[in-house]
Design an enzyme around this catalytic site. Structure first.
Site, PDB file in Angstrom:
ATOM      1  CG  HIS A   1      -0.668 -23.476  22.933  1.00 15.07           C
ATOM      2  ND1 HIS A   1      -0.832 -22.506  22.909  1.00 15.07           N
ATOM      3  CD2 HIS A   1      -2.303 -23.988  23.198  1.00 15.07           C
ATOM      4  CE1 HIS A   1      -1.710 -21.361  23.165  1.00 15.07           C
ATOM      5  NE2 HIS A   1      -3.044 -22.163  23.242  1.00 15.07           N
TER       6      HIS A   1
HETATM    7  O1  RIB Z   1      -0.572 -21.389  27.316  1.00 10.77           O
HETATM    8  C1  RIB Z   1      -0.500 -22.738  26.432  1.00 10.77           C
HETATM    9  C2  RIB Z   1      -0.050 -23.679  27.533  1.00 10.77           C
HETATM   10  O2  RIB Z   1      -0.110 -23.958  28.428  1.00 10.77           O
HETATM   11  C3  RIB Z   1       1.052 -24.952  26.798  1.00 10.77           C
HETATM   12  O3  RIB Z   1       1.557 -25.465  27.689  1.00 10.77           O
HETATM   13  C4  RIB Z   1      -0.394 -26.744  27.859  1.00 10.77           C
HETATM   14  O4  RIB Z   1       0.206 -27.473  27.588  1.00 10.77           O
HETATM   15  C5  RIB Z   1      -0.548 -25.376  29.018  1.00 10.77           C
HETATM   16  O5  RIB Z   1       0.446 -26.049  29.828  1.00 10.77           O
END
Ligand code: RIB
Ligand code: CA
Length: 315
Positions: free
Chosen positions: A239
């Site tokens: 992510h």
């Molecule tokens: O959906 C993924 C995000 O949510 C990323 O930033 C992870 O660290 C969580 O905060």
């Protein structure tokens, strides 16, 4: 970089430190993967682990702008927010400035040369926008990890975690005329950070690689337990680090542009609503909104190679 460390935030911080074209000027912290005191402590600790305790950390929002805070996802990031590593407390402390103040000050000091990266709930960015409504004209780029257009949400059928954690802030950010790119689940769920790659980093990327291997064990366990598998191998989605790769290699991504808003309540809360046709619609929510560039396709292998090679070269 505005962040809620967070296991995958630590991966993004590592890349920001390691990449030769990125000068990391500071971390601003926000609630999200854990409460604000925990994400701030993790930001300081991770910088120390990576040998960069000289980088300032400014503590930000403890809660969303308007809604009540959702419980922290300790089943994803561990109750220490760092995959159950329970690291020693940091030696350094946060600076005496709020996240929003820090963002506005640095943007002014950098005279249009600052790229802002946000990989947590967007509360600090929205607050910075209130402090300085001219902020969107003062940054080179705002890259946000959050939201999803077509992919299934990760906290509801339609919502991604960072956007649902503060939907009012996400909507405020989408309403301002930034050079805004969104790197959301449409692409990050297609980038499988496999255990083979974590092992390679542990072997070849020194202390940082070893940290990424250890901190990711609990996180990969969580991803491996999901019914929606992203790889045949044990893996997690990439992510936050994908947003950093986007900053230096936007050509690995294929984007679609249009006005966007974020649903602020009801069952669709946190949903990113991108107008891809620019038709005139019955509802007025998109009217007068600037275009937002949303990554919809990705060369996942190129992103992974860029991440892994950057960390190995840095070692
Ligand atoms: O959906 C993924 C995000 O949510 C990323 O930033 C992870 O660290 C969580 O905060
Ligand atoms: Ca994050």
């Amino acid at each position: 970089m505005d962040t809620d460390p967070g296991v995958d935030d630590a991966q993004a911080i590592a890349f920001a430190i390691a990449h030769p074209e990125i000068e990391l000027l500071g971390l601003t912290t926000v609630f999200g993967n854990a409460q604000i005191d925990v994400t701030t402590r993790n930001a300081l600790t991770v910088l120390e682990e990576f040998g960069r305790s000289d980088i300032p950390v400014a503590k930000g929002a403890a809660q969303p702008l308007q809604i009540s805070r959702f419980p922290a996802p300790d089943f994803v990031h561990g109750d220490d927010g760092m995959g159950g590593l329970y690291l020693e407390p940091p030696k350094q402390q946060e600076i005496n400035e709020t996240a929003a103040e820090f963002i506005v000050r640095v943007a002014n000091e950098q005279h249009g040369e600052l790229s802002l990266i946000a990989v947590g709930p967007l509360t600090n960015i929205a607050q910075a926008l209130v402090l300085d409504p001219e902020l969107p004209n003062k940054v080179t780029a705002l890259v946000v990890m959050g939201g999803t257009v077509d992919a299934i949400g990760n906290v509801s059928p339609v919502a991604e975690a960072n956007f649902i954690n503060d939907p009012h802030a996400a909507d405020a950010v989408c309403s301002a005329d930034w050079p805004l790119s969104i790197v959301g689940l449409d692409v990050t769920m297609k980038i499988a950070f496999t255990d083979s790659l974590f092992k390679k980093l542990q072997k070849k990327a020194g202390k940082v690689g070893d940290f990424l291997w250890r901190s990711s064990r609990f996180y990969v366990d969580f991803y491996s337990s999901l019914s929606q598998k992203i790889s045949d191998e044990r893996a997690c989605a990439m992510h936050d680090a994908s947003a950093l790769v986007y900053l230096v290699q936007p050509d690995y991504f294929t984007n679609v542009s249009g006005p966007a808003c974020v649903a602020k309540s009801g069952p669709a809360m946190g949903q990113l609503l991108l107008d891809r046709t620019k038709e005139s619609y019955l509802l007025p929510y998109w009217e007068g909104r600037p275009n937002v560039s949303v990554a919809m396709q990705v060369d996942g292998q190129a992103v992974l190679d860029c991440f892994v090679n950057t960390l190995i070269d840095f070692n």
